[in-house]
Design an enzyme around this catalytic site. Structure first.
Site, PDB file in Angstrom:
ATOM      1  CG  LEU A 668      45.174  44.556  38.523  1.00 52.33           C
ATOM      2  CD1 LEU A 668      45.732  44.645  37.101  1.00 52.33           C
ATOM      3  CD2 LEU A 668      44.334  45.791  38.810  1.00 52.33           C
ATOM      4  NE  ARG A 672      48.345  42.527  47.353  1.00 51.63           N
ATOM      5  CZ  ARG A 672      47.150  42.696  47.939  1.00 51.63           C
ATOM      6  NH1 ARG A 672      47.087  43.006  49.218  1.00 51.63           N
ATOM      7  NH2 ARG A 672      46.047  42.535  47.252  1.00 51.63           N
ATOM      8  CG  ASN A 697      48.521  47.162  36.974  1.00 43.81           C
ATOM      9  OD1 ASN A 697      48.567  47.200  35.749  1.00 43.81           O
ATOM     10  ND2 ASN A 697      47.771  47.969  37.683  1.00 43.81           N
ATOM     11  NE  ARG A 728      40.032  45.165  38.677  1.00 40.02           N
ATOM     12  CZ  ARG A 728      40.291  44.354  39.694  1.00 40.02           C
ATOM     13  NH1 ARG A 728      39.863  43.107  39.651  1.00 40.02           N
ATOM     14  NH2 ARG A 728      40.956  44.771  40.745  1.00 40.02           N
ATOM     15  CG  ASP A 744      40.298  42.644  43.997  1.00 41.43           C
ATOM     16  OD1 ASP A 744      40.517  43.049  42.835  1.00 41.43           O
ATOM     17  OD2 ASP A 744      39.552  43.225  44.794  1.00 41.43           O
ATOM     18  CG  ASP A 745      46.270  40.440  44.621  1.00 41.79           C
ATOM     19  OD1 ASP A 745      45.388  41.008  45.312  1.00 41.79           O
ATOM     20  OD2 ASP A 745      47.399  40.924  44.450  1.00 41.79           O
ATOM     21  CG  ASP A 746      43.000  41.159  48.478  1.00 39.28           C
ATOM     22  OD1 ASP A 746      42.255  41.161  47.483  1.00 39.28           O
ATOM     23  OD2 ASP A 746      43.128  42.148  49.227  1.00 39.28           O
ATOM     24  CD  GLU A 832      39.289  49.154  39.729  1.00 39.96           C
ATOM     25  OE1 GLU A 832      39.313  48.087  40.375  1.00 39.96           O
ATOM     26  OE2 GLU A 832      39.555  50.254  40.254  1.00 39.96           O
ATOM     27  CG  ASP A 833      35.358  49.167  41.960  1.00 38.33           C
ATOM     28  OD1 ASP A 833      35.552  50.381  41.730  1.00 38.33           O
ATOM     29  OD2 ASP A 833      35.502  48.685  43.099  1.00 38.33           O
TER      30      ASP A 833
END
Length: 919
Positions: A668, A672, A697, A728, A744-746, A832-833
């Site tokens: 997700l 970025r 998103n 997600r 995650d994207d990071d 959400e997690d």
């Protein structure tokens, strides 16, 4: 002049002159030749001699032009270099000659080898040709054997109905209708998809008598069903709604029967029809009493024994919440286990057993034997004695304070309004339900309403009367959610209730809550349950769950992905194959018609029809209490022995029993791009990776000039309708594997860590397996739950920012989990997690599994995420407490178990290690 002339002429005169001139000319030529000879011969000799003796002229005893040695000439300075060059060239010539001879020798040897290789190639070609012939013959023989032992199968011919279709021969007694003699299976092939045709009640006379709220709710849920079709000619089942009727409406049985027989597709006997009578009041009349329904099934809440056909008719729950969803905030929590009252009962009996039997005698003439004794008097005396003993706080009232609700004869009428009854049940550990005194009334709307209300608020039902037929009893195992006690054992009820442990009581309360939510709570659940009952009985697989269609965002790829040294630093460990072929999906074991399959796979693609906590068995009636998560895959293999020997190293054991299984990365992101590109590049060369699904998103599309990295597998960029963290966990149709790595994207993970997590997940497929662990804690001063992110050996959650889970949880999260939780996630843009951890723990009753000892996974230098906001943790505290209210209890479980890669990079010889386990 005269003398000269004379000489030339040979005399004194001219002749003499001539002779003299000739002689002088010859003399001059001879002298000139001699002089040149002296100059050219003797002068160089003299010069040479002089040069050879010049350097030693001053030495004593030597002449200046004496002879000298020839090798002494090289001592001259400008000649020495030339001498050295000559010597060097000579040595190189000698070396080259030696090398030339050596190369000639090697060339000769290689020529011999070439000749030998040519002969080997020819032999290999002959062997290959022979092998091809053998393979071709073997394939031909295999096909012949398969053709002999496995005949070709074809789908059965589907018989479409005719208007004058009389159906099957009628049974001798209509009460003897069962599926084998009253249901036309030819209308419902296994591959038909179970099409259902729903009659429009407004087109028939009895439709005007229906209660508007019931009719509206029924029509709304029928339109949303995946099985309903508008084509009546291909329908397998025909559904007609006949109740509940409006208050002043009175429809005679003869009139109702006549209208049923006039239905367009009734076909003389109503085979493959189901007549549904939904009750909303405790005194709902038995509309189909004394009505000949032919071969049509009947689904209602009230049945007499002579009217009910076991295995054919259906007992359904009352329709309490017609058009409204249950308010989870008003449902009491499931803890504490013990409540104020041990058990409660409120009711009033209007008519006696004897009078009711006399009234019903017209329909019960076929019944033989005397009716059993009426135990109601003994029940009243026993329960009052328990109340007077004050051993436990109980509340029993056999007379209503206000006017009791209308009820059927011999049935205990409900007291008070629904809100008052619920308030009392919220204080009750058990709720007594006394069945009607008439033994031939096997189920009534009043009893069904009491059961519905008890399950709704978490009071464990205690049914007095074993003759009762509970809703969907042939499919649901009620013994794990309620107690059914024969009336003669009423004196032992108090002892039985006190003997139950708190853990058993909580398990029954939780199972009752599940049954209520899944099968009773709404009109959708009731209608879907009725269809699933019939579909399961006739063994038709459930329809696949509808996946979320992925709207792909076009993007350009081709940027060569670099190799991160941190990602590739795996030593000599082979993490697994990087597939060069196109990615392959996980094997989809639908388990539509089989009971056992390899690796105990279950189908994860069936619709969430009732009778399964998971829709993994389309027609096999899995009881909800037994519907534990049965993952598909390796499971825990025996330690020691087996193929490969003991102590099989990681890279060989990763595949397990399904070596070609892969996983899908779901990432997700929100505006970025640089961080996203770096994260995608880190996935380059990751083994067992099937595909990367990037959930975009943001409403703003990616830059058109953005060049996406080429990581060897497809990258699917999915466009979402709105900015929601729930995206997600959408079950995108592009996800073709069972395993999902949500990241995650990071997040910054090494390849070896990802591979190790994948291996652990494959051995615990029902869990969330991931890296960042968190836990919940009870705040004593504020009497509420807290979210804790401190590093601890104890954990109860694994954040889905870097975790593996099964794709089926995406279905449950998006389609089954209460909508209130997803709304909370959208409101806070958070949690959400946590919601996913609540869901998995609620279903499996197991904690997640954390792998590796790392706690921080954010890439250095990345922009700050939402988690750095000051309000982030306050919102997560609120989320946890809200989720607890929705579920009714705290489903998260603590664990100190953590799987570390102690032997991850240790290559163990097969003969040195017998077994090991991770600690």
């Amino acid at each position: 002049m005269t003398g000269y002339t004379m000489l030339r002429n040979g005399g004194v005169g001219n002749g003499g002159q001539t002779c003299m001139l000739r002689w002088s000319s010859r003399v001059r030529l001879t002298w000139l030749s001699f002089t040149l000879f002296i100059i050219l011969v003797f002068f160089p000799l003299i010069a040479h001699y002089y040069l050879t003796t010049l350097d030693e002229a001053d030495e004593a005893g030597k002449r200046i032009f004496g002879p000298r040695a020839g090798n002494e000439l090289c001592e001259v300075k400008h000649v020495l270099d030339l001498c050295r060059i000559r010597e060097s060239v000579s040595e190189e010539l000698l070396q080259l000659e030696a090398k030339r001879q050596e190369l000639n020798s090697e060339i000769a040897k290689l020529n011999l080898k070439i000749e030998a290789c040519k002969k080997s190639i020819e032999n290999a070609k002959q062997d290959l040709l022979q092998l091809k012939n053998v393979i071709s013959q073997t394939e031909h023989s295999y096909k012949e054997l398969m053709a002999q032992n496995q005949p070709k199968l074809s789908l059965p011919i589907r018989l479409l109905p005719e208007k004058d279709d009389a159906g099957l021969p009628p049974p001798k007694v209509i009460r003897g209708c069962r599926l084998h003699n009253c249901f036309d299976y030819s209308r419902c092939p296994l591959t038909s998809g179970f099409p259902v045709y729903v009659y429009d009640s407004d087109q028939f006379a009895f439709g005007s008598y229906l209660e508007p709220l019931v009719k509206q709710a029924f029509q709304a849920t029928a339109r949303s069903s995946v099985y309903v079709t508008e084509n009546a000619d291909i329908a397998c089942l025909y559904v007609v709604l006949v109740g509940e009727m409006q208050e002043p409406a009175v429809l005679q049985p003869a009139d109702l029967e006549k209208q049923l027989y006039s239905l367009p597709h009734w076909r003389t006997d109503g085979h493959n029809h189901v007549i549904i009578n939904l009750s909303r009041k405790s005194d709902t009349q038995n509309l189909l009493y004394n009505v000949s329904t032919g071969r049509a099934m009947v689904a209602q809440s009230t049945f007499y024994a002579a009217q009910y056909r076991p295995g054919f008719d259906l007992v359904v729950s009352p329709l309490v919440h017609a058009m409204s969803e249950p308010n989870f905030m008003e449902i009491p929590p499931q803890v504490p286990v013990k409540r104020k009252y041990l058990f409660t009962f409120q009711g009033e009996k209007i008519e006696s057993l004897r009078s009711s039997l006399q009234e019903a005698r017209s329909f019960e003439e076929e019944m033989e034997g005397d009716p059993p004794a009426d135990y109601d008097d003994r029940i009243i005396a026993t329960l009052k004695a328990v109340q007077d003993s004050k051993l436990d706080q109980v509340l029993v009232e056999f007379t209503c304070k206000n006017q009791p609700k209308p009820s059927l004869p011999t049935e205990w009428a409900l007291c008070g309004e629904r809100e008052d009854r619920l308030e009392l049940l919220k204080l009750s550990t058990f709720a007594l339900i006394i069945t009607p005194g008439d033994p031939h009334l096997i189920v009534s709307s009043g009893c069904a309403t009491r059961l519905f209300e008890a399950l709704e608020v978490g009071a464990v039902p205690v049914v007095l009367g074993e003759q009762v037929q509970l809703p969907y009893q042939d499919m649901l195992q009620w013994s794990e959610a309620a107690l059914v006690v024969p009336k003669p054992r009423v004196t032992e009820v108090h002892f039985l209730l006190r003997s139950l442990s708190d853990s058993d009581l909580l398990a029954m309360r939780r199972q009752g809550r599940f049954l209520w939510e899944t099968y009773f709570s709404t009109a959708d659940s009731i209608f879907n349950t009725v269809l699933a009952m019939i579909r399961t009985r006739i063994q038709i697989p459930a329809a696949p769950i509808q996946e979320e269609a992925a709207a792909e965002i076009p993007h350009r790829s081709g940027k060569a992905a670099g190799t991160d040294p941190n990602m590739a630093d795996n030593g000599d460990l082979d993490l697994g194959p990087v597939e060069t072929e196109p990615p392959y999906a996980s094997p989809k074991y639908l388990r539509n018609f089989t009971l056992t399959v390899t690796d105990f796979y279950r189908s994860w693609n069936s619709a969430p029809g009732p009778f399964h906590l998971f829709p993994h068995t389309p027609f096999d009636p899995v009881l909800p209490s037994e519907a534990k998560f049965l993952g598909s895959g390796t499971g825990f293999r025996p330690i020691g022995g087996g193929a490969g020997g003991s102590g099989k190293e990681f890279q060989a054991a990763l595949g397990g029993n399904v070596p070609r299984e892969q996983f899908t990365v779901v990432m997700l992101t929100y505006e970025r791009e640089e961080v996203l590109m770096n994260s995608l590049e880190r996935l380059n060369g990751l083994p067992y990776l099937n595909k990367v699904v990037v959930v975009w998103n943001s409403p703003k599309l990616p830059s058109e000039d953005l060049l996406w990295p080429d990581i060897g597998v497809p990258i699917m960029v999915v466009r979402t309708e709105k900015n929601s963290l729930n995206n997600r966990f959408l079950p995108w149709n592009e996800i073709e594997t069972e395993a999902i790595l949500s990241i995650d994207d990071d997040a910054h993970l090494r390849h070896d860590e990802i591979m190790f997590g994948f291996r652990v997940w494959r051995e615990s497929r029902d869990r969330i397996v991931g890296f960042p662990g968190r836990y919940h804690a009870w705040d004593v001063p504020h009497q509420s739950w807290l979210y804790n992110s401190n590093y601890s050996c104890e954990l109860s959650m694994v954040l889905t920012g870097a975790a593996f889970f099964h794709k089926y949880y995406a279905y449950l999260y998006s389609y089954v989990m209460p909508q209130a939780i997803r709304d909370m996630v959208d409101e806070y843009i958070n949690c959400e997690d946590i919601a996913m951890n609540f869901l998995v723990s609620h279903i499996t009753r197991k904690p997640p599994i954390k792998v590796t000892s790392r706690w921080t996974f954010r890439c250095p230098g990345c922009p700050q995420a939402l988690s750095h906001d000051d309000s982030h943790f306050h919102e997560r505290h609120k989320c946890i407490n809200f989720f607890v209210k929705v579920y009714g209890y705290m489903p998260l479980l603590y664990t100190q178990f953590r799987v570390d890669s102690v032997l991850f990079k240790t290559r163990l010889p097969h003969d040195k290690t017998k077994c090991f386990k991770f600690i």
